[in-house]
Design a protein around this motif. Structure first.
Motif, PDB file in Angstrom:
ATOM      1  N   THR A  28      46.434  52.552  45.346  1.00  0.00           N
ATOM      2  CA  THR A  28      46.284  51.204  44.818  1.00  0.00           C
ATOM      3  C   THR A  28      45.534  51.206  43.501  1.00  0.00           C
ATOM      4  O   THR A  28      44.357  51.536  43.430  1.00  0.00           O
ATOM      5  CB  THR A  28      45.567  50.316  45.835  1.00  0.00           C
ATOM      6  N   SER A  30      44.450  48.823  41.627  1.00  0.00           N
ATOM      7  CA  SER A  30      43.356  47.866  41.451  1.00  0.00           C
ATOM      8  C   SER A  30      42.015  48.375  41.971  1.00  0.00           C
ATOM      9  O   SER A  30      40.972  47.808  41.650  1.00  0.00           O
ATOM     10  CB  SER A  30      43.704  46.542  42.127  1.00  0.00           C
ATOM     11  N   THR A  31      42.035  49.434  42.765  1.00  0.00           N
ATOM     12  CA  THR A  31      40.783  49.958  43.316  1.00  0.00           C
ATOM     13  C   THR A  31      40.111  50.957  42.376  1.00  0.00           C
ATOM     14  O   THR A  31      39.033  51.451  42.670  1.00  0.00           O
ATOM     15  CB  THR A  31      41.012  50.636  44.669  1.00  0.00           C
ATOM     16  N   TRP A  53      37.089  47.042  37.861  1.00  0.00           N
ATOM     17  CA  TRP A  53      38.078  46.339  38.683  1.00  0.00           C
ATOM     18  C   TRP A  53      38.269  44.904  38.194  1.00  0.00           C
ATOM     19  O   TRP A  53      37.302  44.215  37.867  1.00  0.00           O
ATOM     20  CB  TRP A  53      37.601  46.299  40.132  1.00  0.00           C
ATOM     21  N   THR A  54      39.462  44.481  38.194  1.00  0.00           N
ATOM     22  CA  THR A  54      39.908  43.150  37.751  1.00  0.00           C
ATOM     23  C   THR A  54      39.485  42.840  36.316  1.00  0.00           C
ATOM     24  O   THR A  54      39.547  41.697  35.886  1.00  0.00           O
ATOM     25  CB  THR A  54      39.389  42.038  38.688  1.00  0.00           C
ATOM     26  N   ARG A  72      43.743  45.659  31.359  1.00  0.00           N
ATOM     27  CA  ARG A  72      44.530  46.181  32.476  1.00  0.00           C
ATOM     28  C   ARG A  72      45.404  45.076  33.049  1.00  0.00           C
ATOM     29  O   ARG A  72      45.037  43.892  33.016  1.00  0.00           O
ATOM     30  CB  ARG A  72      43.629  46.771  33.554  1.00  0.00           C
ATOM     31  N   ASP A  73      46.536  45.491  33.588  1.00  0.00           N
ATOM     32  CA  ASP A  73      47.449  44.594  34.279  1.00  0.00           C
ATOM     33  C   ASP A  73      47.696  45.218  35.645  1.00  0.00           C
ATOM     34  O   ASP A  73      48.503  46.142  35.775  1.00  0.00           O
ATOM     35  CB  ASP A  73      48.753  44.438  33.492  1.00  0.00           C
ATOM     36  N   ASP A  74      46.973  44.747  36.641  1.00  0.00           N
ATOM     37  CA  ASP A  74      47.069  45.358  37.957  1.00  0.00           C
ATOM     38  C   ASP A  74      48.453  45.163  38.576  1.00  0.00           C
ATOM     39  O   ASP A  74      48.903  45.993  39.367  1.00  0.00           O
ATOM     40  CB  ASP A  74      45.998  44.790  38.881  1.00  0.00           C
ATOM     41  N   SER A  77      50.228  47.976  37.265  1.00  0.00           N
ATOM     42  CA  SER A  77      49.518  49.251  37.433  1.00  0.00           C
ATOM     43  C   SER A  77      49.379  49.976  36.096  1.00  0.00           C
ATOM     44  O   SER A  77      49.645  51.190  35.990  1.00  0.00           O
ATOM     45  CB  SER A  77      50.241  50.145  38.445  1.00  0.00           C
TER      46      SER A  77
END
Length: 125
Positions: A28, A30-31, A53-54, A72-74, A77
Motif C-alpha cells: 500500500t 499510502s503507508t 503520509w497524505t 504525491r497522488d496516493d 501510487s
C-alpha cells in the motif's frame, strides 16, 4: 516489497523545469513516506525532498527550497518532484525512495527501505 520506477529525467538548460515521477507498485503506497535523493558523479547520495503520509508534511534540502516541490497522488501510487529554476549544480541521478518505518530521519538515505533505479537530470549552463 515495493517496486519504484522513476521517469521524467532529461537534459534542460539552466532556468528550465522538469517534473520527475515515481510510480510505485506492491504494498500500500499510502503507508509509505516518500523521498527524493540525488547523486552526482563522485559524490554521496544527498537528500532532496520528502513527503509524509497524505502529504501532511514536506521537507526540502536548503539547496532546493523554493525551487522544487514534492507531491504525491496516493490514488495513482505516484510521487512527483517538480523542479523549477534548475541550475547546473542540480545535475545528478535522481532516485525516489520509500520508507515504511518512518522514524523522523527523513534526510537519511539509510532509513529508506526501497529505491528506484534512478533517472538522470542534466542541466546545461
Amino acid at each position: 516489497q515495493v517496486q519504484l520506477v522513476e521517469s521524467g529525467g532529461g537534459m534542460v538548460q539552466a532556468g528550465g523545469s522538469l517534473r520527475l515521477s515515481c510510480a510505485a507498485s506492491g504494498r500500500t503506497f499510502s503507508t509509505y513516506v516518500m523521498g527524493w535523493f540525488r547523486q552526482a558523479p563522485g559524490k554521496e547520495r544527498d537528500f532532496v525532498a520528502t513527503i509524509t503520509w497524505t502529504g501532511t508534511n514536506t521537507y526540502y534540502a536548503d539547496s532546493v527550497k523554493g525551487r522544487f516541490t514534492i507531491s504525491r497522488d496516493d490514488a495513482k501510487s505516484t510521487v512527483y518532484l517538480q523542479m523549477n529554476s534548475l541550475k547546473p549544480e542540480d545535475t545528478a541521478v535522481y532516485y525516489c525512495a520509500a520508507d515504511h518505518r518512518y522514524r523522523g530521519n527523513y534526510y537519511l538515505a539509510n532509513d529508506y527501505d526501497y529505491w528506484g533505479q534512478g533517472t538522470q537530470v542534466t542541466v546545461s549552463s
